[in-house]
Design a protein around this motif. Structure first.
Motif, PDB file in Angstrom:
ATOM      1  N   SER A   1       0.825  -1.198   0.000  1.00  0.00           N
ATOM      2  CA  SER A   1       0.000   0.000   0.000  1.00  0.00           C
ATOM      3  C   SER A   1       0.865   1.257   0.000  1.00  0.00           C
ATOM      4  CB  SER A   1      -0.901   0.015   1.249  1.00  0.00           C
ATOM      5  OG  SER A   1      -1.683   1.185   1.277  1.00  0.00           O
ATOM      6  N   PHE A   2       0.347   2.298  -0.610  1.00  0.00           N
ATOM      7  CA  PHE A   2       0.979   3.617  -0.533  1.00  0.00           C
ATOM      8  C   PHE A   2       0.590   4.314   0.759  1.00  0.00           C
ATOM      9  CE2 PHE A   2       0.551   2.927  -5.156  1.00  0.00           C
ATOM     10  CZ  PHE A   2       1.868   3.069  -5.527  1.00  0.00           C
ATOM     11  N   PHE A   3      -0.473   3.857   1.404  1.00  0.00           N
ATOM     12  CA  PHE A   3      -1.041   4.534   2.561  1.00  0.00           C
ATOM     13  C   PHE A   3      -0.558   3.920   3.868  1.00  0.00           C
ATOM     14  CE2 PHE A   3      -4.149   4.920  -0.863  1.00  0.00           C
ATOM     15  CZ  PHE A   3      -4.224   6.302  -0.963  1.00  0.00           C
ATOM     16  N   ASP A   4      -0.536   4.756   4.907  1.00  0.00           N
ATOM     17  CA  ASP A   4      -0.196   4.278   6.242  1.00  0.00           C
ATOM     18  C   ASP A   4      -1.322   3.409   6.783  1.00  0.00           C
ATOM     19  OD1 ASP A   4       2.128   5.725   6.103  1.00  0.00           O
ATOM     20  OD2 ASP A   4       1.402   7.381   7.338  1.00  0.00           O
ATOM     21  N   GLN A   5      -0.934   2.472   7.618  1.00  0.00           N
ATOM     22  CA  GLN A   5      -1.885   1.586   8.285  1.00  0.00           C
ATOM     23  C   GLN A   5      -1.852   1.917   9.770  1.00  0.00           C
ATOM     24  OE1 GLN A   5      -3.622  -0.548   6.195  1.00  0.00           O
ATOM     25  NE2 GLN A   5      -2.437   0.515   4.636  1.00  0.00           N
ATOM     26  N   HIS A   6      -2.989   2.226  10.335  1.00  0.00           N
ATOM     27  CA  HIS A   6      -3.063   2.632  11.735  1.00  0.00           C
ATOM     28  C   HIS A   6      -3.685   1.520  12.569  1.00  0.00           C
ATOM     29  CE1 HIS A   6      -2.084   6.689  10.496  1.00  0.00           C
ATOM     30  NE2 HIS A   6      -3.089   6.661   9.649  1.00  0.00           N
TER      31      HIS A   6
ATOM     32  N   ALA B   1      -8.684  12.369   5.251  1.00  0.00           N
ATOM     33  CA  ALA B   1      -7.958  12.636   6.497  1.00  0.00           C
ATOM     34  C   ALA B   1      -8.730  11.907   7.585  1.00  0.00           C
ATOM     35  CB  ALA B   1      -7.919  14.121   6.773  1.00  0.00           C
ATOM     36  N   LEU B   2      -8.013  11.346   8.523  1.00  0.00           N
ATOM     37  CA  LEU B   2      -8.704  10.614   9.581  1.00  0.00           C
ATOM     38  C   LEU B   2      -9.595  11.566  10.379  1.00  0.00           C
ATOM     39  CD1 LEU B   2      -6.053   8.228  11.153  1.00  0.00           C
ATOM     40  CD2 LEU B   2      -7.976   7.625   9.706  1.00  0.00           C
TER      41      LEU B   2
ATOM     42  N   ALA C   1     -11.344  13.164  13.573  1.00  0.00           N
ATOM     43  CA  ALA C   1     -10.744  13.398  14.889  1.00  0.00           C
ATOM     44  C   ALA C   1     -11.035  12.275  15.875  1.00  0.00           C
ATOM     45  CB  ALA C   1     -11.230  14.730  15.451  1.00  0.00           C
ATOM     46  N   HIS C   2     -12.245  11.701  15.813  1.00  0.00           N
ATOM     47  CA  HIS C   2     -12.580  10.645  16.772  1.00  0.00           C
ATOM     48  C   HIS C   2     -11.757   9.371  16.539  1.00  0.00           C
ATOM     49  CE1 HIS C   2     -15.184   9.341  13.448  1.00  0.00           C
ATOM     50  NE2 HIS C   2     -15.176   8.150  14.022  1.00  0.00           N
ATOM     51  N   LEU C   3     -11.286   9.146  15.313  1.00  0.00           N
ATOM     52  CA  LEU C   3     -10.409   8.007  15.047  1.00  0.00           C
ATOM     53  C   LEU C   3      -8.942   8.361  15.295  1.00  0.00           C
ATOM     54  CD1 LEU C   3     -11.926   6.444  11.802  1.00  0.00           C
ATOM     55  CD2 LEU C   3     -11.978   5.517  14.111  1.00  0.00           C
ATOM     56  N   ALA C   4      -8.542   9.541  14.880  1.00  0.00           N
ATOM     57  CA  ALA C   4      -7.151   9.959  15.049  1.00  0.00           C
ATOM     58  C   ALA C   4      -6.751   9.975  16.520  1.00  0.00           C
ATOM     59  CB  ALA C   4      -6.942  11.333  14.430  1.00  0.00           C
ATOM     60  N   ALA C   5      -7.671  10.295  17.395  1.00  0.00           N
ATOM     61  CA  ALA C   5      -7.375  10.343  18.827  1.00  0.00           C
ATOM     62  C   ALA C   5      -7.136   8.957  19.414  1.00  0.00           C
ATOM     63  CB  ALA C   5      -8.515  11.027  19.568  1.00  0.00           C
ATOM     64  N   ARG C   6      -7.592   7.913  18.727  1.00  0.00           N
ATOM     65  CA  ARG C   6      -7.468   6.552  19.250  1.00  0.00           C
ATOM     66  C   ARG C   6      -6.363   5.741  18.566  1.00  0.00           C
ATOM     67  NH1 ARG C   6     -12.891   3.802  18.889  1.00  0.00           N
ATOM     68  NH2 ARG C   6     -13.065   4.960  16.962  1.00  0.00           N
ATOM     69  N   VAL C   7      -5.586   6.349  17.667  1.00  0.00           N
ATOM     70  CA  VAL C   7      -4.478   5.648  17.001  1.00  0.00           C
ATOM     71  C   VAL C   7      -3.368   5.410  18.023  1.00  0.00           C
ATOM     72  CG1 VAL C   7      -2.657   5.856  15.264  1.00  0.00           C
ATOM     73  CG2 VAL C   7      -4.988   6.558  14.722  1.00  0.00           C
ATOM     74  N   VAL C   8      -2.951   4.151  18.156  1.00  0.00           N
ATOM     75  CA  VAL C   8      -1.890   3.815  19.107  1.00  0.00           C
ATOM     76  C   VAL C   8      -0.583   3.443  18.411  1.00  0.00           C
ATOM     77  CG1 VAL C   8      -3.464   3.131  20.945  1.00  0.00           C
ATOM     78  CG2 VAL C   8      -2.687   1.426  19.308  1.00  0.00           C
ATOM     79  N   HIS C   9      -0.643   3.130  17.121  1.00  0.00           N
ATOM     80  CA  HIS C   9       0.565   2.783  16.371  1.00  0.00           C
ATOM     81  C   HIS C   9       0.276   2.957  14.880  1.00  0.00           C
ATOM     82  CE1 HIS C   9       4.434   0.901  15.701  1.00  0.00           C
ATOM     83  NE2 HIS C   9       3.871   0.092  14.804  1.00  0.00           N
ATOM     84  N   THR C  10       1.303   3.343  14.134  1.00  0.00           N
ATOM     85  CA  THR C  10       1.175   3.496  12.686  1.00  0.00           C
ATOM     86  C   THR C  10       2.298   2.741  11.988  1.00  0.00           C
ATOM     87  OG1 THR C  10       0.147   5.672  12.904  1.00  0.00           O
ATOM     88  CG2 THR C  10       1.169   5.174  10.788  1.00  0.00           C
ATOM     89  N   VAL C  11       1.919   1.982  10.967  1.00  0.00           N
ATOM     90  CA  VAL C  11       2.888   1.302  10.106  1.00  0.00           C
ATOM     91  C   VAL C  11       2.834   2.035   8.771  1.00  0.00           C
ATOM     92  CG1 VAL C  11       3.551  -0.863   9.011  1.00  0.00           C
ATOM     93  CG2 VAL C  11       2.432  -0.898  11.260  1.00  0.00           C
ATOM     94  N   HIS C  12       3.950   2.567   8.361  1.00  0.00           N
ATOM     95  CA  HIS C  12       3.993   3.371   7.137  1.00  0.00           C
ATOM     96  C   HIS C  12       3.885   2.490   5.893  1.00  0.00           C
ATOM     97  CE1 HIS C  12       4.771   6.964   9.392  1.00  0.00           C
ATOM     98  NE2 HIS C  12       5.732   6.328  10.049  1.00  0.00           N
ATOM     99  N   GLY C  13       3.158   2.983   4.898  1.00  0.00           N
ATOM    100  CA  GLY C  13       3.026   2.270   3.639  1.00  0.00           C
ATOM    101  C   GLY C  13       4.392   2.067   2.992  1.00  0.00           C
ATOM    102  N   ALA C  14       4.616   0.884   2.454  1.00  0.00           N
ATOM    103  CA  ALA C  14       5.947   0.532   1.952  1.00  0.00           C
ATOM    104  C   ALA C  14       6.119   0.747   0.458  1.00  0.00           C
ATOM    105  CB  ALA C  14       6.251  -0.925   2.290  1.00  0.00           C
ATOM    106  N   MET C  15       5.036   0.975  -0.267  1.00  0.00           N
ATOM    107  CA  MET C  15       5.163   1.176  -1.711  1.00  0.00           C
ATOM    108  C   MET C  15       5.572   2.608  -1.973  1.00  0.00           C
ATOM    109  SD  MET C  15       2.101  -1.027  -3.385  1.00  0.00           S
ATOM    110  CE  MET C  15       2.784  -0.838  -5.005  1.00  0.00           C
TER     111      MET C  15
END
Length: 73
Positions: A28-33, A52-53, A55-69
């Protein structure tokens, strides 16, 4: 003892969501949260599903894996 069982279950859900996010990120080109949820525990969310995420979801992100493509070629 119930709190120990709940902690084990919660960590299992986190690592399952992490495995899904890492697998998706490779293709994926996109980050995975990884998002924390009171009912589900944790789940993986593809940033490409949103402009854009919210606000109610962005506040609950605990880790992000960056897209590798890469889109450089």
């Amino acid at each position: 003892m119930a709190s120990i069982a709940q902690l084990h279950l919660t960590s299992d859900r986190y690592f399952a969501a992490l495995a899904v996010a890492e697998c998706r990120a490779l293709h994926s080109f996109f980050d995975q949260h990884i998002v924390e949820d009171r009912e589900l525990g944790y789940f993986a969310l593809d940033e490409g599903d949103y402009n854009a995420l919210p606000a109610h979801l962005a506040a609950r992100v605990v880790h992000t894996v960056h897209g590798a493509m890469l889109d450089e070629f």
